[in-house]
Scaffold this active site. Structure first.
Site: not given
Ligand code: ZN
Length: 182
Positions: A139, A46, A93, A135-136, A51
């Site tokens: 972000h 992902g 990550c 998790h994504e 990011q």
């Molecule tokens: Zn991550």
């Protein structure tokens, strides 16, 4: 398509609240393709726009294994609409390289998002897809998985990341010196 530079902790861009995507332009579509390529190359399962230094609400996810057919999700303005149960998984990550920690998440989720064609989508997910989606989406709110573990574990995780980065730098320098001999 292009592989993009991944932003790493403690870069401040990972800590911003990302803005909704207003319109799915060609630029957004190209960015989504580049993000997918960057994720596959890393390799990761992902990648969220912050990011790669873009603070917009877009993520790409593909949790399939190497021997399975790809199942790529590109989620624009995703929103988790329901959560059920609890599970935990050892997460890593791409923005905190070299560190892995057990994180608690909801076991089953429902997520609504807009796809690249502009269509509204609803997805019910469990297993790794549910974990990765949570998790994504974190972000997009400026949150990292290391925020979801105890302070002591966070310190250790950051230390492991620092060690990993140093090691990586050393290896890069070695590679460069090898290349310079020609
Ligand atoms: Zn991550």
């Amino acid at each position: 398509m292009a592989v993009l530079q991944i932003v790493e902790h403690p870069d401040k861009r990972l800590r911003l609240e990302s803005k909704p995507v207003e319109k799915i332009t060609d630029e957004i579509k190209t960015l989504a393709e580049d993000m997918a390529e960057t994720m596959y190359k890393a390799p990761g399962i992902g990648l969220a726009a912050p990011q790669i230094g873009q603070n917009i609400r877009m993520v790409v996810i593909d949790v399939t294994g190497a021997d399975e057919e790809n199942m790529l999700y590109t989620m624009i303005n995703p929103e988790i609409t329901s959560k059920e149960g609890e599970t935990s998984y050892e997460e890593g990550c791409l923005s905190v390289p070299g560190a892995f920690e057990e994180v608690k998440r909801a076991e089953t989720i429902e997520v609504e998002y807009t796809d690249l064609e502009g269509a509204k989508q609803k997805l019910k997910a469990d297993g790794l897809l549910a974990i990765c989606t949570q998790h994504e989406l974190d972000h997009l709110d400026g949150k990292l998985f290391i925020d979801r573990i105890s302070g002591l574990k966070r310190k250790l995780a950051v230390r492991r990341m620092d060690r990993f980065k140093k090691e990586r730098e050393k290896n890069q320098q070695n590679e460069e010196s090898v290349n310079n001999e020609f």
